[in-house]
Design a protein around this motif. Structure first.
Motif, PDB file in Angstrom:
ATOM      1  N   PRO A  19     105.226  46.448 135.116  1.00  0.00           N
ATOM      2  CA  PRO A  19     105.792  45.092 135.115  1.00  0.00           C
ATOM      3  C   PRO A  19     104.730  44.011 135.077  1.00  0.00           C
ATOM      4  O   PRO A  19     104.976  42.912 134.574  1.00  0.00           O
ATOM      5  N   GLU A  20     103.536  44.309 135.604  1.00  0.00           N
ATOM      6  CA  GLU A  20     102.481  43.306 135.586  1.00  0.00           C
ATOM      7  C   GLU A  20     102.005  43.001 134.176  1.00  0.00           C
ATOM      8  O   GLU A  20     101.322  41.993 133.935  1.00  0.00           O
ATOM      9  N   TRP A  21     102.352  43.876 133.233  1.00  0.00           N
ATOM     10  CA  TRP A  21     102.007  43.659 131.819  1.00  0.00           C
ATOM     11  C   TRP A  21     103.207  43.151 131.035  1.00  0.00           C
ATOM     12  O   TRP A  21     103.147  43.044 129.804  1.00  0.00           O
ATOM     13  N   GLY A  22     104.304  42.874 131.708  1.00  0.00           N
ATOM     14  CA  GLY A  22     105.481  42.348 131.030  1.00  0.00           C
ATOM     15  C   GLY A  22     106.167  43.345 130.126  1.00  0.00           C
ATOM     16  O   GLY A  22     106.788  42.960 129.134  1.00  0.00           O
ATOM     17  N   ARG A  23     106.109  44.638 130.473  1.00  0.00           N
ATOM     18  CA  ARG A  23     106.679  45.665 129.615  1.00  0.00           C
ATOM     19  C   ARG A  23     108.056  46.105 130.112  1.00  0.00           C
ATOM     20  O   ARG A  23     108.318  46.182 131.309  1.00  0.00           O
ATOM     21  N   PHE A  24     108.927  46.392 129.164  1.00  0.00           N
ATOM     22  CA  PHE A  24     110.270  46.913 129.431  1.00  0.00           C
ATOM     23  C   PHE A  24     111.007  46.035 130.452  1.00  0.00           C
ATOM     24  O   PHE A  24     111.624  46.530 131.397  1.00  0.00           O
ATOM     25  N   ASP A  25     110.939  44.720 130.212  1.00  0.00           N
ATOM     26  CA  ASP A  25     111.578  43.777 131.126  1.00  0.00           C
ATOM     27  C   ASP A  25     112.568  42.850 130.425  1.00  0.00           C
ATOM     28  O   ASP A  25     112.974  41.832 130.977  1.00  0.00           O
ATOM     29  N   THR A  26     112.977  43.195 129.201  1.00  0.00           N
ATOM     30  CA  THR A  26     113.967  42.398 128.482  1.00  0.00           C
ATOM     31  C   THR A  26     115.335  43.078 128.582  1.00  0.00           C
ATOM     32  O   THR A  26     115.420  44.270 128.899  1.00  0.00           O
ATOM     33  N   PRO A  27     116.414  42.353 128.289  1.00  0.00           N
ATOM     34  CA  PRO A  27     117.749  42.978 128.342  1.00  0.00           C
ATOM     35  C   PRO A  27     117.865  44.200 127.438  1.00  0.00           C
ATOM     36  O   PRO A  27     118.600  45.141 127.759  1.00  0.00           O
ATOM     37  N   ASP A  28     117.142  44.218 126.324  1.00  0.00           N
ATOM     38  CA  ASP A  28     117.225  45.343 125.393  1.00  0.00           C
ATOM     39  C   ASP A  28     116.484  46.574 125.891  1.00  0.00           C
ATOM     40  O   ASP A  28     116.907  47.705 125.619  1.00  0.00           O
ATOM     41  N   SER A  29     115.385  46.383 126.598  1.00  0.00           N
ATOM     42  CA  SER A  29     114.515  47.506 126.951  1.00  0.00           C
ATOM     43  C   SER A  29     114.538  47.887 128.421  1.00  0.00           C
ATOM     44  O   SER A  29     114.064  48.963 128.788  1.00  0.00           O
ATOM     45  N   ARG A  30     115.083  47.019 129.271  1.00  0.00           N
ATOM     46  CA  ARG A  30     115.048  47.278 130.715  1.00  0.00           C
ATOM     47  C   ARG A  30     115.748  48.599 131.055  1.00  0.00           C
ATOM     48  O   ARG A  30     115.388  49.273 132.032  1.00  0.00           O
ATOM     49  N   CYS A  31     116.718  48.979 130.252  1.00  0.00           N
ATOM     50  CA  CYS A  31     117.448  50.222 130.501  1.00  0.00           C
ATOM     51  C   CYS A  31     116.563  51.458 130.375  1.00  0.00           C
ATOM     52  O   CYS A  31     116.916  52.536 130.869  1.00  0.00           O
ATOM     53  N   ALA A  32     115.401  51.329 129.729  1.00  0.00           N
ATOM     54  CA  ALA A  32     114.521  52.483 129.502  1.00  0.00           C
ATOM     55  C   ALA A  32     113.461  52.647 130.587  1.00  0.00           C
ATOM     56  O   ALA A  32     112.635  53.555 130.498  1.00  0.00           O
ATOM     57  N   VAL A  33     113.482  51.796 131.595  1.00  0.00           N
ATOM     58  CA  VAL A  33     112.524  51.944 132.700  1.00  0.00           C
ATOM     59  C   VAL A  33     112.694  53.332 133.319  1.00  0.00           C
ATOM     60  O   VAL A  33     113.800  53.755 133.639  1.00  0.00           O
ATOM     61  N   GLY A  34     111.588  54.042 133.460  1.00  0.00           N
ATOM     62  CA  GLY A  34     111.612  55.390 134.007  1.00  0.00           C
ATOM     63  C   GLY A  34     112.001  56.462 133.019  1.00  0.00           C
ATOM     64  O   GLY A  34     111.975  57.652 133.350  1.00  0.00           O
ATOM     65  N   LYS A  35     112.337  56.081 131.784  1.00  0.00           N
ATOM     66  CA  LYS A  35     112.836  57.047 130.806  1.00  0.00           C
ATOM     67  C   LYS A  35     111.915  57.230 129.599  1.00  0.00           C
ATOM     68  O   LYS A  35     112.172  58.089 128.764  1.00  0.00           O
TER      69      LYS A  35
END
Length: 426
Positions: free
Chosen positions: A352-368
């Motif tokens: 998260p400190e790099w701003g990754r996987f934090d949008t509505p489209d990609s947040r669902c892939a956190v941990g995956k």
């Protein structure tokens, strides 16, 4: 069957599948068939992935130069491809090639040794290519060396560093002097605590000298550079963590200095000089002759991916990651999959400190999603693995060059493509 001939690119698509990174790379290998399927027809889930990717690569944030490929890890079937053989700047995705060669040539259990030898009133700190050496490690070397000095009745020494394992540092093709020392230091076989200094060898020697002095030994004169004498007596040594551990750390935080050191140690392990040219030649040889990866349009000039002259197609990057899922190579290359940052993992380059996987489209892939990042001016890449909605592991690689969008926006778009492969963004 070699990766260069085993698949036909399929530009139609399949449906995505939600998966969670619950197991290590052995899970990838266990899920992979040793006998490869030659089928190219997509099932409905795969077709959904391909259709969505074909739509989403039209995102203006991605520009016009995108190379991409998605592979089913078990069958090696290409689910989707877009200019997959087009060679673009891969940035730090180059580290995947470096890691593959290092693990193959040196072996996962290899350790790098830093030595201290004594002769003619001088303690010489001898670099052995350990880019993870710490001040605590040097302190332990100092304590052991001092014990030997005291037993010989010595209380005063000179200190010298021997970094002759590598030739004089040079710039790689495609580098500029602005990289030194913040992005990468001149490549030497001796460094301590990752100090971003121009001369890491003398710096390490100076730290060592201070530790000796702190423990009561008089150090005379300045720290110098020179080869250890033929008759010098070994008095202490430190062995690094296993290469497998170092590779995992290098990939997780994308450490340029470790990558460049590994390139040289890999060259030495293959019986060649420790240079950019010989290191990259060994990488090519390993990829092509050991694993059958196609090197069409493959140009590599350093170990870290800082070179703006390097060109690697998404197909080659995907093929490299696909090797980590193959049970024939798993015991050697599984550490690459282990070292890939996990989406949303703090302290790694997909955190998260790099701003990754934090949008509505990609947040669902956190941990995956597990993936190797790559960032240079004008080049953004993401290559990795995810378990899709059909329950099967997918290997993907996306390399973008030349977009004029904000780099953070480009990364968001690539994260969305990875979420598409996973299937959570349907």
């Amino acid at each position: 069957m070699s990766t260069s001939v085993r698949r036909t690119l399929v530009l139609a698509a399949t449906a995505p599948i939600a998966g969670t990174i619950l197991a290590g790379p052995s899970a990838f290998a266990a899920d992979k068939a040793v006998s490869k399927s030659t089928a190219t027809e997509l099932d409905p889930a795969e077709q959904k992935i391909a259709d969505n990717l074909n739509t989403r690569i039209q995102d203006p944030r991605l520009g016009r130069d995108l190379s991409g490929l998605v592979i089913d890890a078990k069958s090696d079937k290409a689910i989707w491809g877009h200019n997959a053989a087009t060679a673009l700047m891969p940035a730090s995705n180059t580290k995947l090639a470096t890691a593959t060669a290092a693990l193959t040539v040196l072996g996962p259990d290899h350790r790098f040794t830093t030595k201290v030898v004594y002769g003619d009133g001088t303690l010489t700190l001898v670099g052995g290519g350990d880019r993870t050496l710490t001040a605590d490690d040097l302190d332990t070397l100092a304590k052991t060396a001092i014990a030997g000095l005291k037993s010989a009745g010595l209380t005063s020494v000179k200190v010298r560093v021997d970094d002759s394992l590598f030739p004089e540092p040079t710039l790689a093709t495609g580098w500029n002097t602005g990289y030194y020392p913040a992005e990468v230091t001149p490549v030497r076989p001796l460094a301590v605590d990752g100090h971003a200094v121009t001369d890491t060898s003398l710096d390490a020697g100076q730290v060592f000298a201070k530790l000796l002095a702190h423990r009561g030994v008089t150090v005379t004169g300045d720290v110098t550079r020179g080869a250890a004498g033929a008759g010098d007596v070994p008095v202490a040594e430190h062995r690094s963590d296993k290469l497998s551990t170092i590779v995992k750390h290098m990939l997780k935080v994308s450490d340029n200095n470790i990558a460049e050191t590994l390139l040289r140690m890999t060259a030495l392990g293959a019986g060649r000089p420790a240079t950019f040219e010989d290191g990259t030649a060994v990488v090519r040889d390993v990829l092509s002759h050991t694993y059958g990866v196609s090197l069409d349009n493959f140009e590599m000039y350093d170990g870290s991916g800082l070179s703006r002259s390097t060109r690697i197609p998404a197909q080659a990057l995907a093929d490299i990651l696909d090797l980590t899922t193959d049970p024939r190579y798993g015991q050697t290359l599984k550490y690459i999959a282990d070292g890939l940052p996990v989406a949303g993992e703090a302290g790694a380059t997909l955190g998260p400190e790099w701003g990754r996987f934090d949008t509505p489209d990609s947040r669902c892939a956190v941990g995956k999603v597990k993936g190797k990042t790559g960032t240079l001016t004008g080049a953004i890449a993401l290559s990795g693995l995810t378990r899709a909605q059909d329950g099967r592991w997918k290997v993907f690689s996306f390399v973008e060059n030349g977009s004029t969008a904000n780099p953070g926006d480009i990364k968001d778009a690539l994260d969305g493509l990875a979420a598409t492969v996973n299937g959570c963004w349907a």
